[in-house]
Structure formats: structure tokens, C-alpha cells
Design an enzyme around this catalytic site. Structure first.
Site, PDB file in Angstrom:
ATOM      1  N   ALA A   1      46.429  92.646   7.741  1.00 19.59           N
ATOM      2  CA  ALA A   1      47.543  92.872   8.664  1.00 19.59           C
ATOM      3  C   ALA A   1      47.172  93.793   9.820  1.00 19.59           C
ATOM      4  CB  ALA A   1      48.719  93.476   7.894  1.00 19.59           C
TER       5      ALA A   1
ATOM      6  N   LYS B   1      38.364  89.162   9.704  1.00 20.61           N
ATOM      7  CA  LYS B   1      39.813  89.357   9.652  1.00 20.61           C
ATOM      8  C   LYS B   1      40.135  90.539   8.741  1.00 20.61           C
ATOM      9  CE  LYS B   1      39.714  85.346   7.985  1.00 20.61           C
ATOM     10  NZ  LYS B   1      40.114  84.148   7.201  1.00 20.61           N
TER      11      LYS B   1
ATOM     12  N   GLY C   1      47.216  80.256   1.946  1.00 17.47           N
ATOM     13  CA  GLY C   1      47.165  79.318   3.057  1.00 17.47           C
ATOM     14  C   GLY C   1      47.073  79.961   4.427  1.00 17.47           C
TER      15      GLY C   1
ATOM     16  N   GLU D   1      39.816  73.116   3.109  1.00 16.93           N
ATOM     17  CA  GLU D   1      39.341  72.332   4.251  1.00 16.93           C
ATOM     18  C   GLU D   1      40.391  71.328   4.728  1.00 16.93           C
ATOM     19  OE1 GLU D   1      35.987  73.759   1.708  1.00 16.93           O
ATOM     20  OE2 GLU D   1      37.783  72.563   1.318  1.00 16.93           O
TER      21      GLU D   1
ATOM     22  N   TYR E   1      35.643  83.301  -0.535  1.00 14.38           N
ATOM     23  CA  TYR E   1      35.143  83.618  -1.883  1.00 14.38           C
ATOM     24  C   TYR E   1      36.243  83.459  -2.916  1.00 14.38           C
ATOM     25  CZ  TYR E   1      33.684  86.341  -5.925  1.00 14.38           C
ATOM     26  OH  TYR E   1      33.402  86.743  -7.209  1.00 14.38           O
TER      27      TYR E   1
ATOM     28  N   TYR F   1      45.731  72.056  -9.725  1.00 15.65           N
ATOM     29  CA  TYR F   1      45.986  73.477  -9.947  1.00 15.65           C
ATOM     30  C   TYR F   1      47.482  73.742 -10.019  1.00 15.65           C
ATOM     31  CZ  TYR F   1      46.545  74.386  -4.816  1.00 15.65           C
ATOM     32  OH  TYR F   1      46.923  74.403  -3.501  1.00 15.65           O
TER      33      TYR F   1
ATOM     34  N   GLY G   1      44.844  82.104   5.567  1.00 10.65           N
ATOM     35  CA  GLY G   1      43.475  82.107   6.062  1.00 10.65           C
ATOM     36  C   GLY G   1      43.075  80.765   6.662  1.00 10.65           C
ATOM     37  N   ASP G   2      43.511  79.681   6.018  1.00  9.43           N
ATOM     38  CA  ASP G   2      43.222  78.346   6.541  1.00  9.43           C
ATOM     39  C   ASP G   2      43.940  78.136   7.871  1.00  9.43           C
ATOM     40  OD1 ASP G   2      41.841  77.915   4.152  1.00  9.43           O
ATOM     41  OD2 ASP G   2      43.613  77.086   3.161  1.00  9.43           O
TER      42      ASP G   2
ATOM     43  N   TYR H   1      43.434  76.972 -11.969  1.00 11.40           N
ATOM     44  CA  TYR H   1      42.703  75.771 -11.562  1.00 11.40           C
ATOM     45  C   TYR H   1      42.275  74.927 -12.760  1.00 11.40           C
ATOM     46  CZ  TYR H   1      42.176  78.097  -7.035  1.00 11.40           C
ATOM     47  OH  TYR H   1      42.409  78.716  -5.825  1.00 11.40           O
TER      48      TYR H   1
END
Length: 373
Positions: free
Chosen positions: A260, A257, A291, A70, A201, A124, A293-294, A138
Site C-alpha cells: 500500500a 511493488k 488478484g 497468467e 512466489y 482450488y 498483483g495480476d 490447491y
């Protein structure tokens, strides 16, 4: 419909004007006046990575950074010019200080970050790709963020925000965090706010048998849902993006998504029209996928807040993800969003209605508040 939200856009011009009317948060200032346009909440941790491309067990030097789904989205949105806040818990420890100072320097509003002496900031370790892919380890059990709960909402500026963003990582942290996410999704309507939910997930946090039903339940309550086709296959058994839409038929904006290959937006318009838009992904050299996806989420949400069309929203998501794929950092600054250009012949495809191939250009001018009312 159950989804309600603030009017993020009526058309491209009104969306741009609304953004201009928001109180500014100059990048790098760490100081903002007024209420944020976007509030992101979840866990941000300290991240240790070797200073050289080597495995963790033989590394001799490490770099301390920060990372969290987030807050990565928040950092990208701040760099794209939005007044965005990150809310959460960190410990009264050097890692917590690092988290706050890093986000401050990136222009993210941290006025709603709580510091606690009861629990530490999560950590992490990220091992770079030495031949078998990157690996993450983590240390977040009992962290400050896992102590978040419904009571924290009272202190956050959610009712004045245009958009709230969180992810499926947060409900996996603890029962109180799961209750917090559900509370926000259930009450966003009465606050006049829209909620963006990135499924995200994480198998190390909870098993599919628990995560699958819970993430579907939470996603169904959101205004915007982002999910990878690969994770949808894992947790819901989906094979195609259409399978995902069948599971979440009433989400106003569902973005699937496919790595590729492409990204598909399923939009449910105010008049009940269902529109599908597909934009091919960009061909880029991948340094590390963490990173991306964010970054996609931030690119998409920025364009949505600015009142852009479906094609532009997906294109901006791809562009920012491509930028992130070129770095080993969870958040890569200097977005380069408009430097990237689509692949030759990679044209977006839009269909309106279940079986129609017609494209009404005016249907791009969506009003999220009317749509989700």
C-alpha cells in the site's frame, strides 16, 4: 545485453499506432483473427468459493469460477483492448470446458489451449475472510498444466507476439514446466519477442531454499520483471527496492511493488542510462487482496504496450490493482482504470542516472526492442 525483444514502442504515438495495427479481438467474442499481440501461458484452474462469507467446512453452497495468474492478466489485457491469447493445458472435463468458455467470453484468444484426457484440470478452494484472512487450498498435483513442457512451444504463436507473459508459479508446477519457462526466456531473443515475468512466489508449491535461487535465475533473463517487496524479502532477503535492483541489475524494466506504499520502476535505457521512477499507491478499501498483483501487472503492461511513460505505466498498474482490491473475485471485470484518480499530493518521483535528480522528459520514450537488443 542478453535481453532482446520486439519493438513495442518508439514513442507514445508510435506505440498507439502499433496497437491500432494489431488484429482486433472484440471483448466477449471469444474469436480472434491473426496472431495475438500478447501470449500468456501457465495454469488456470477451477475455483470453488462459498456463496456466502463462511468457512469452507460449514458452507452449503459454492460458486464455480476460474482463476490463474497468467489468465487473469490475459483477461485484464483483453478488456483493455489488446489482442491477447492464453496458452496452456486443461483436462477433457467440465472444469476444462469452464476455463475455456470463461476466457472466451472475456475476449481472450483460446486457440492455443490443449485439452488432454491424460490429466485433470487443477482445482482450488478459496475460503473468504471470516476474521483471519482469506485462505486458499490447491488440488493441482498431476494436473494437466503440470504436464506442459518445451515441446508445447512449437505450437504457440510466440515468435509473432510483441510480448510473452508468464510467472514464477509455472516453473514450480513440475520439472518440465520449469524447463519450458527457461526455454522461452532463453529463446525470446532469437524470436524477436520480449518476456514479462511476474515472480509470484507460492510457498505451498516449493520451499524458499529451492524457489529463491531458481526465481532469481529466471527473472534475470526477462525483459520485464514484477515482484512484491514482501516476497523479495522472503525469497531473497531484500529489505528495500534498491536491494532487489542490486540482485537484478540488468533487467530492462524491474518493477518492485511495496504493498500500500508505492511501486518503483527501475528502467535501463538504450543508451545505458538508469532511471528510477516511484509512484505512490492509492488508498482504497480492501475487500480481498487476491488478484490485485495480476491486475497491477496488466495495467502496467497495457501502458507499456501503448508506449506510455514510466509514471503512466505505474499509475495504471495502481489503478487496476485498486479496482481488483474491491472484489472477492480473482478477476474483476469492468476495470474502471481511468475512473480512479491519484491521491492529493501523491506525486511521482523520477531520477535519471545513479545520483542525478534531473528528469529528461524524452527518456520516457523508450524503445523496448532497442533497449533489449
Amino acid at each position: 545485453m542478453a535481453h532482446r525483444g520486439r519493438d513495442l514502442m518508439t514513442d507514445e504515438q508510435a506505440g498507439a499506432q502499433a496497437l491500432q495495427d494489431e488484429p482486433g479481438n472484440p471483448v466477449g467474442s471469444g474469436v480472434a483473427q491473426g496472431d495475438p499481440q500478447v501470449v500468456c501461458f501457465g495454469e488456470t484452474m477451477g475455483m470453488f468459493t462459498p456463496t456466502s462469507t463462511t468457512s469452507l467446512d460449514i458452507a452449503e453452497g459454492f460458486h464455480l469460477g476460474v482463476g490463474g495468474a497468467e489468465s487473469n492478466v490475459a483477461a485484464h489485457l483483453a478488456e483493455l483492448g489488446h489482442h491477447v491469447a492464453w496458452a496452456g493445458n486443461v483436462g477433457q472435463d467440465p472444469i476444462g470446458t469452464k476455463v475455456i468458455s470463461t476466457l472466451d467470453c472475456g475476449g481472450v484468444d483460446t486457440r492455443w489451449v490443449n485439452r488432454t484426457t491424460a490429466s485433470p484440470t487443477g482445482l482450488y478452494l478459496k475460503e473468504p475472510d471470516t476474521g483471519s484472512g482469506a485462505h486458499v487450498f490447491y488440488y493441482r498435483a498431476g494436473s494437466a498444466a503440470s504436464q506442459l513442457g518445451v515441446a508445447d512451444v512449437a505450437g504457440w504463436p510466440l515468435q509473432s507476439a510483441h510480448l510473452i507473459h508468464t510467472s514464477g508459479i509455472t516453473p514450480a508446477l513440475s520439472p518440465s514446466c520449469s524447463a519450458l519457462v527457461e526455454h522461452v526466456l532463453d529463446h525470446a531473443a532469437e524470436w524477436g519477442t520480449s518476456v514479462s515475468f511476474d515472480v509470484n512466489y507460492r510457498s505451498k508449491l516449493w520451499p524458499v531454499s529451492v524457489a529463491g535461487p531458481r526465481l532469481r535465475e529466471l527473472a534475470a533473463k526477462a525483459t520485464v520483471v514484477l515482484v512484491g517487496l514482501d516476497e523479495a524479502a522472503t525469497i531473497w532477503g531484500c529489505v528495500t527496492s534498491g536491494d532487489v535492483r542490486a540482485l537484478l541489475p540488468d533487467v530492462p524494466y524491474l518493477i518492485v511493488k511495496d504493498g500500500a506504499v508505492d511501486a518503483t520502476e527501475y528502467a535501463l535505457l538504450p543508451d545505458g542510462t538508469r532511471r528510477t521512477t516511484v509512484v505512490p499507491a492509492r488508498k482504497v478499501e480492501v475487500v480481498e487482496p487476491v488478484g490485485a498483483g495480476d491486475a497491477f501487472a496488466a495495467g502496467y503492461l497495457s501502458a507499456l504496450l501503448n508506449g506510455e511513460s514510466s509514471e503512466v505505466r505505474l499509475t495504471h498498474g495502481h489503478a487496476l490493482a485498486a479496482w481488483a482490491l474491491g472484489s472477492r473475485e480473482d478477476f474483476r471485470p469492468g476495470h474502471g482504470l481511468f475512473a480512479a484518480t491519484p491521491e492529493a499530493g501523491a506525486e511521482p518521483r523520477t531520477t535519471v542516472g545513479i545520483d542525478s535528480d534531473a528528469h529528461d522528459s524524452q527518456s520516457d520514450r523508450t524503445d523496448l526492442r532497442r533497449l533489449s537488443a
